[in-house]
Design a protein around this motif. Structure first.
Motif, PDB file in Angstrom:
ATOM      1  N   ARG A 173       4.176  -9.503   7.304  1.00 40.08           N
ATOM      2  CA  ARG A 173       2.865  -9.008   6.872  1.00 40.08           C
ATOM      3  C   ARG A 173       3.062  -7.894   5.834  1.00 40.08           C
ATOM      4  O   ARG A 173       3.234  -6.727   6.180  1.00 40.08           O
ATOM      5  CB  ARG A 173       2.066  -8.507   8.082  1.00 40.08           C
ATOM      6  N   LEU A 174       2.982  -8.277   4.564  1.00 41.38           N
ATOM      7  CA  LEU A 174       3.305  -7.368   3.471  1.00 41.38           C
ATOM      8  C   LEU A 174       2.162  -7.290   2.465  1.00 41.38           C
ATOM      9  O   LEU A 174       1.284  -8.142   2.414  1.00 41.38           O
ATOM     10  CB  LEU A 174       4.578  -7.825   2.758  1.00 41.38           C
ATOM     11  N   TRP A 175       2.226  -6.237   1.638  1.00 45.04           N
ATOM     12  CA  TRP A 175       1.199  -6.011   0.627  1.00 45.04           C
ATOM     13  C   TRP A 175       1.043  -7.217  -0.305  1.00 45.04           C
ATOM     14  O   TRP A 175       2.023  -7.816  -0.737  1.00 45.04           O
ATOM     15  CB  TRP A 175       1.555  -4.807  -0.241  1.00 45.04           C
ATOM     16  N   GLU A 216       8.041   1.833   3.434  1.00 43.47           N
ATOM     17  CA  GLU A 216       7.241   1.971   2.228  1.00 43.47           C
ATOM     18  C   GLU A 216       7.554   3.298   1.547  1.00 43.47           C
ATOM     19  O   GLU A 216       8.362   4.090   2.036  1.00 43.47           O
ATOM     20  CB  GLU A 216       5.765   1.800   2.574  1.00 43.47           C
ATOM     21  N   ARG A 259      -2.399  -6.177   3.341  1.00 36.95           N
ATOM     22  CA  ARG A 259      -1.120  -6.691   3.826  1.00 36.95           C
ATOM     23  C   ARG A 259      -1.370  -8.044   4.477  1.00 36.95           C
ATOM     24  O   ARG A 259      -2.044  -8.126   5.499  1.00 36.95           O
ATOM     25  CB  ARG A 259      -0.476  -5.718   4.823  1.00 36.95           C
ATOM     26  N   ASP A 274      -1.687   4.726   3.197  1.00 39.89           N
ATOM     27  CA  ASP A 274      -1.929   3.760   2.127  1.00 39.89           C
ATOM     28  C   ASP A 274      -2.203   4.430   0.788  1.00 39.89           C
ATOM     29  O   ASP A 274      -1.729   3.978  -0.255  1.00 39.89           O
ATOM     30  CB  ASP A 274      -3.086   2.843   2.493  1.00 39.89           C
ATOM     31  N   PHE A 308       4.948  -0.310   8.523  1.00 45.04           N
ATOM     32  CA  PHE A 308       3.679  -0.840   9.007  1.00 45.04           C
ATOM     33  C   PHE A 308       3.795  -1.439  10.407  1.00 45.04           C
ATOM     34  O   PHE A 308       4.645  -2.293  10.662  1.00 45.04           O
ATOM     35  CB  PHE A 308       3.169  -1.887   8.025  1.00 45.04           C
TER      36      PHE A 308
END
Length: 248
Positions: free
Chosen positions: A128-130, A191, A83, A207, A197
């Motif tokens: 703050r992302l994948w 998610e 992330r 995850d 998150f």
């Protein structure tokens, strides 16, 4: 779409028999884009995009617009990585806002950022992302009506499904409400397992489970018609970031 985009805009068109990528703008991919063994031209998106084009749509087709976060130069496999940082301005279709803004400086979403917003470097920030992930999906169908949407994971299981009535000149958020693991929160960046998150009010995502449930295909079916199944350029882990509109 005009403004900040970190990283990608990828537009697919599909019918019940085939699919194609009509536009591919990526920030971290210095070469061509590959999906399911096929190769596509790729234009650089340097963190800012000016995209305004007309895309035709037949009665038996759908358009799937993906905004993604990627690091192709680091890992071209279509797997969720770490992330890191992402932001995007709104996306419009026929003058209608379909994908809302995700700009931390505007406090668009209550969610953790890449930089501390109280410090000088946080004046220009990111969520703050994948990485190697589709963050937002806009489905454009050819006409109004009742539709069902399914998110299909890498094992060809339906991770989530929903039904919705679509109207022209109107954007709707698709509420899946639950996945294979049960109910999920309505937080905009929940998610696939229902976690959010680094948020005090929600559980942390698992995850491994998010990777298992993340969508690799999306199926769109108008009532009374056969489904149209389109691949996604990267796994899609954000259950509440699918939007839909009708072209006419």
């Amino acid at each position: 779409m005009i403004g900040d985009l970190d990283d990608d805009l990828i537009i697919l068109k599909a019918n019940k028999d085939s699919w194609n990528i009509e536009a591919c703008h990526q920030m971290h991919n210095p070469v061509k884009f590959y999906l399911q063994g096929r190769c596509f031209e790729n234009e650089l998106c340097p963190g800012y995009i000016e995209y305004s084009k007309t895309h035709s749509l037949k009665k038996d087709e759908v358009t799937v617009i993906c905004l993604a976060n990627e690091r192709e130069e680091r890992e071209p496999d279509k797997k969720l990585l770490d992330r890191t940082h992402y932001k995007s301005v709104p996306l419009y279709v026929n003058g209608v806002e379909v994908i809302p803004s995700m700009i931390p400086e505007l406090n668009d979403i209550d969610y953790t950022t890449w930089y501390d917003p109280t410090k000088p470097e946080g004046a220009y920030n990111y969520y703050r992302l994948w990485e190697n992930a589709v963050v937002n999906i806009a489905v454009v169908v050819p006409e109004e009506g009742a539709y069902s949407i399914e998110l299909i994971n890498e094992n060809d299981e339906v991770s989530a499904k929903a039904s919705i009535t679509v109207k022209s000149k109107h954007s709707a958020h698709i509420n899946f409400s639950e996945t294979l693991t049960g109910k999920v929160t309505d937080h905009p960046l929940a998610e696939m397992d229902g976690g959010v998150f680094l948020h005090d009010d929600f559980k942390m995502p698992n995850d491994a489970l998010v990777r298992e449930l993340a969508a690799h295909h999306i199926a769109i079916r108008k009532e009374g018609a056969e489904p149209i199944i389109a691949p996604l350029p990267y796994p899609f882990p954000y259950i509440n970031r699918v939007f839909i509109t009708a072209a006419c």
